[in-house]
Motif scaffolding. Structure first.
Motif, PDB file in Angstrom:
ATOM      1  N   GLU A  89      14.286  47.488  49.741  1.00 40.83           N
ATOM      2  CA  GLU A  89      15.563  48.200  49.796  1.00 40.83           C
ATOM      3  C   GLU A  89      16.533  47.496  50.741  1.00 40.83           C
ATOM      4  N   PRO A  90      17.464  46.710  50.208  1.00 36.50           N
ATOM      5  CA  PRO A  90      18.426  46.013  51.082  1.00 36.50           C
ATOM      6  C   PRO A  90      19.423  46.953  51.743  1.00 36.50           C
ATOM      7  N   ASN A  91      19.774  48.047  51.080  1.00 35.91           N
ATOM      8  CA  ASN A  91      20.703  49.028  51.633  1.00 35.91           C
ATOM      9  C   ASN A  91      20.410  50.382  50.999  1.00 35.91           C
ATOM     10  N   GLN A  92      21.125  51.418  51.452  1.00 36.47           N
ATOM     11  CA  GLN A  92      20.818  52.774  50.996  1.00 36.47           C
ATOM     12  C   GLN A  92      21.257  53.036  49.560  1.00 36.47           C
ATOM     13  N   TRP A  93      22.042  52.139  48.980  1.00 37.38           N
ATOM     14  CA  TRP A  93      22.557  52.362  47.636  1.00 37.38           C
ATOM     15  C   TRP A  93      21.815  51.569  46.564  1.00 37.38           C
ATOM     16  N   GLN A  94      21.045  50.587  46.948  1.00 37.10           N
ATOM     17  CA  GLN A  94      20.453  49.693  45.961  1.00 37.10           C
ATOM     18  C   GLN A  94      18.983  49.404  46.276  1.00 37.10           C
ATOM     19  N   THR A  95      18.224  49.216  45.207  1.00 31.69           N
ATOM     20  CA  THR A  95      16.890  48.640  45.344  1.00 31.69           C
ATOM     21  C   THR A  95      17.022  47.122  45.352  1.00 31.69           C
ATOM     22  N   SER A  96      15.928  46.448  45.627  1.00 36.11           N
ATOM     23  CA  SER A  96      15.969  44.990  45.601  1.00 36.11           C
ATOM     24  C   SER A  96      16.345  44.484  44.212  1.00 36.11           C
ATOM     25  N   TYR A  97      15.832  45.146  43.181  1.00 37.72           N
ATOM     26  CA  TYR A  97      16.144  44.739  41.807  1.00 37.72           C
ATOM     27  C   TYR A  97      17.642  44.862  41.540  1.00 37.72           C
ATOM     28  N   ARG A  98      18.220  46.024  41.842  1.00 42.12           N
ATOM     29  CA  ARG A  98      19.643  46.242  41.558  1.00 42.12           C
ATOM     30  C   ARG A  98      20.522  45.316  42.378  1.00 42.12           C
ATOM     31  N   TRP A  99      20.146  45.070  43.616  1.00 45.00           N
ATOM     32  CA  TRP A  99      20.952  44.182  44.456  1.00 45.00           C
ATOM     33  C   TRP A  99      20.983  42.774  43.883  1.00 45.00           C
ATOM     34  N   ARG A 100      19.816  42.242  43.542  1.00 45.03           N
ATOM     35  CA  ARG A 100      19.769  40.880  43.002  1.00 45.03           C
ATOM     36  C   ARG A 100      20.426  40.794  41.628  1.00 45.03           C
ATOM     37  N   GLU A 101      20.236  41.813  40.793  1.00 47.48           N
ATOM     38  CA  GLU A 101      20.848  41.814  39.464  1.00 47.48           C
ATOM     39  C   GLU A 101      22.370  41.793  39.569  1.00 47.48           C
ATOM     40  N   THR A 102      22.913  42.637  40.438  1.00 45.44           N
ATOM     41  CA  THR A 102      24.372  42.707  40.593  1.00 45.44           C
ATOM     42  C   THR A 102      24.924  41.439  41.220  1.00 45.44           C
ATOM     43  N   LYS A 103      24.236  40.914  42.225  1.00 45.18           N
ATOM     44  CA  LYS A 103      24.713  39.702  42.897  1.00 45.18           C
ATOM     45  C   LYS A 103      24.712  38.516  41.940  1.00 45.18           C
ATOM     46  N   GLN A 104      23.684  38.400  41.106  1.00 44.02           N
ATOM     47  CA  GLN A 104      23.645  37.319  40.128  1.00 44.02           C
ATOM     48  C   GLN A 104      24.742  37.487  39.083  1.00 44.02           C
ATOM     49  N   ALA A 105      24.996  38.715  38.653  1.00 39.39           N
ATOM     50  CA  ALA A 105      26.068  38.980  37.690  1.00 39.39           C
ATOM     51  C   ALA A 105      27.431  38.627  38.279  1.00 39.39           C
ATOM     52  N   HIS A 106      27.642  38.937  39.552  1.00 39.25           N
ATOM     53  CA  HIS A 106      28.898  38.557  40.209  1.00 39.25           C
ATOM     54  C   HIS A 106      29.070  37.035  40.208  1.00 39.25           C
ATOM     55  N   THR A 107      27.986  36.326  40.490  1.00 35.17           N
ATOM     56  CA  THR A 107      28.073  34.861  40.545  1.00 35.17           C
ATOM     57  C   THR A 107      28.376  34.284  39.179  1.00 35.17           C
ATOM     58  N   LEU A 108      27.772  34.824  38.134  1.00 35.47           N
ATOM     59  CA  LEU A 108      28.010  34.322  36.781  1.00 35.47           C
ATOM     60  C   LEU A 108      29.392  34.707  36.267  1.00 35.47           C
ATOM     61  N   GLY A 109      29.905  35.857  36.693  1.00 35.20           N
ATOM     62  CA  GLY A 109      31.213  36.302  36.223  1.00 35.20           C
ATOM     63  C   GLY A 109      32.358  35.754  37.043  1.00 35.20           C
ATOM     64  N   TRP A 110      32.272  35.917  38.346  1.00 34.87           N
ATOM     65  CA  TRP A 110      33.366  35.513  39.239  1.00 34.87           C
ATOM     66  C   TRP A 110      33.138  34.158  39.902  1.00 34.87           C
ATOM     67  N   GLY A 111      31.930  33.629  39.799  1.00 35.28           N
ATOM     68  CA  GLY A 111      31.638  32.338  40.407  1.00 35.28           C
ATOM     69  C   GLY A 111      31.103  32.434  41.814  1.00 35.28           C
ATOM     70  N   ASN A 112      31.141  33.642  42.416  1.00 36.11           N
ATOM     71  CA  ASN A 112      30.683  33.834  43.790  1.00 36.11           C
ATOM     72  C   ASN A 112      30.057  35.211  43.931  1.00 36.11           C
ATOM     73  N   GLY A 113      28.921  35.265  44.635  1.00 36.80           N
ATOM     74  CA  GLY A 113      28.280  36.533  44.938  1.00 36.80           C
ATOM     75  C   GLY A 113      28.120  36.664  46.438  1.00 36.80           C
ATOM     76  N   PHE A 114      28.577  37.786  47.007  1.00 34.11           N
ATOM     77  CA  PHE A 114      28.619  37.939  48.460  1.00 34.11           C
ATOM     78  C   PHE A 114      27.746  39.106  48.915  1.00 34.11           C
ATOM     79  N   THR A 115      27.002  38.897  49.999  1.00 34.07           N
ATOM     80  CA  THR A 115      26.214  39.951  50.643  1.00 34.07           C
ATOM     81  C   THR A 115      26.363  39.817  52.147  1.00 34.07           C
ATOM     82  N   ARG A 116      26.827  40.873  52.775  1.00 29.15           N
ATOM     83  CA  ARG A 116      27.035  40.867  54.217  1.00 29.15           C
ATOM     84  C   ARG A 116      25.734  41.237  54.931  1.00 29.15           C
ATOM     85  N   ILE A 117      25.375  40.455  55.946  1.00 30.76           N
ATOM     86  CA  ILE A 117      24.187  40.718  56.752  1.00 30.76           C
ATOM     87  C   ILE A 117      24.594  41.508  57.992  1.00 30.76           C
ATOM     88  N   VAL A 118      24.015  42.698  58.148  1.00 32.50           N
ATOM     89  CA  VAL A 118      24.294  43.539  59.324  1.00 32.50           C
ATOM     90  C   VAL A 118      23.105  43.419  60.265  1.00 32.50           C
TER      91      VAL A 118
END
Length: 408
Positions: A89-118
């Motif tokens: 669980e990377p954050n309270q809104w996403q599982t590891s699967y959802r986080w990686r799926e969304t981040k990869q989709a952002h990279t393929l669509g927009w060319g960049n996927g961003f995740t802030r480390i707290v």
């Protein structure tokens, strides 16, 4: 135009909503056949959505582990905070699967996927927060580069580069990736235009538009108005009725103007576009249900090629970016690193696995318990010893066979 898909260059850290230039959506992502092409509109094309889904879901389902290499041995670093964040669980809104799926989709669509480390004040990992690519950019603040983004409430936020996991697609510069959709806007625009043409054609009753003319004579202004009114009424009734035949008076003539779909090679255009989009994302055609040229013999080989040439580059991209951002330099020197497990994607048939395990056990580089673990079976006592084929001789440092000591 879809403003949410507009990738802007930010002018300041205080106002991420303010664009640095007056570039339009068409200039940023391209426009073809009067259709604005953006990551949002492009995914309305089935082939684009399928390619993004295949790559994103594949990266999301791969087992991701935090490991540590100590003294030549590799062990699971389940006690490191990164293990829970990356594996569960990377954050309270996403599982590891959802986080990686969304981040990869952002990279393929927009060319960049961003995740802030707290991190905590002591520098320990706490949360991995997803940042939307539409509102995130890399800007220069004086002499230092900083990521300008927004928090969950929409307020401006500045993030240091060492606290941002930035996954990039192929780009023209060192710092930012370029959207594959932007680079191939013409191809995607052609596909969207074909979809729009088919929609409008069938909404019009499956008939091409045409020209109604008078065979002989002329019409007075009053007769012309009556004819237009009668024609509009007839067409309106045609759309609402099951009767698909439109009757014309004998003194009127109808000539079709629109090219019929078969003459415009409508289906051929859609097939070609689908193939080109699969090539654009480096996804085998059969992975997006294009089975026209697929056979049972080559699909198995294409699946292996998909792992080697489509998935593996992204795996390497993910691993290197996570390793350099999630872990401090001291942790990397201590042997910590992340690793994706591709074994699940390369898992063969039961017959192929049995042959692989047999060779591994007989050649003495796997134990029987290690095989049981790979097959999700519990270890058994007495199966941890290495076996060696009797026809195999051990060689010494000089390359000569070692003497065999007889058992007493």
């Amino acid at each position: 135009m879809i403003l949410g898909a507009l990738y802007e260059q930010r002018s300041s850290l205080e106002s991420p909503a303010t664009s640095l230039s007056s570039e339009t959506l068409g200039e940023l992502f391209g426009e073809a056949n009067g259709i604005a092409v953006s990551p949002a509109t492009a995914q309305k094309l089935t082939a684009v959505y399928a390619c993004i889904y295949v790559l994103s879901s594949t990266m999301a389902q791969l087992p991701l582990s935090v490991l540590r290499k100590v003294g030549g041995r590799i062990e699971a670093a389940t006690d490191h905070p990164a293990h829970y964040l990356l594996h569960d669980e990377p954050n309270q809104w996403q599982t590891s699967y959802r986080w990686r799926e969304t981040k990869q989709a952002h990279t393929l669509g927009w060319g960049n996927g961003f995740t802030r480390i707290v991190r905590s004040r002591r520098g320990e990992l706490q949360v991995l927060e997803m940042c939307e690519p539409q509102v995130t950019d890399l800007v220069k603040n004086g002499s230092r580069w900083i990521y300008s983004t927004q928090d969950e409430d929409g307020y401006p936020l500045a993030v240091a580069p060492e606290d941002m996991v930035h996954l990039r697609a192929i780009g023209s510069g060192r710092r930012m990736g370029t959207s594959p959709i932007r680079q191939n806007a013409e191809t995607i625009g052609l596909g969207l235009a074909a979809v729009r043409y088919g929609k409008e054609f069938f909404e019009g009753g499956g008939r091409p538009t045409g020209l109604v003319s008078l065979k002989d004579g002329k019409l007075s202004p009053e007769a012309w108005e009556r004819l237009k009114k009668a024609w509009k009424g007839a067409v309106a009734r045609l759309k609402q009725s099951d009767n698909k035949t439109l009757l014309l008076p004998a003194d009127l003539d109808y000539k079709a103007l629109t090219i019929a779909p078969e003459d415009a090679q409508f289906l051929e255009t859609r097939k070609l576009t689908r193939s080109e989009i699969a090539s654009m994302f480096n996804v085998p055609s059969h992975m997006i249900n294009d089975l026209e040229k697929a056979t049972f013999s080559n699909i198995s080989e294409q699946a292996i090629q998909f792992v080697r040439h489509s998935v593996m580059p992204w795996v390497k991209n993910w691993e290197e970016e996570l390793n350099r951002r999630v872990f401090t330099r001291a942790e990397r020197l201590a042997g910590y690193y992340v690793k994706f497990n591709l074994a699940g994607l390369l898992r063969g048939t039961p017959t192929e696995r049995a042959e692989f395990y047999r060779i591994a056990i007989q050649d003495g580089w796997m134990t029987r318990n290690e095989v049981r673990v790979l097959e999700d079976l519990n270890p058994q006592a007495g199966l941890d010893s290495m076996l060696l084929n009797v026809n195999t001789q051990l060689l010494g440092p000089d390359g000569l066979p070692l003497p065999v000591t007889p058992k007493e």
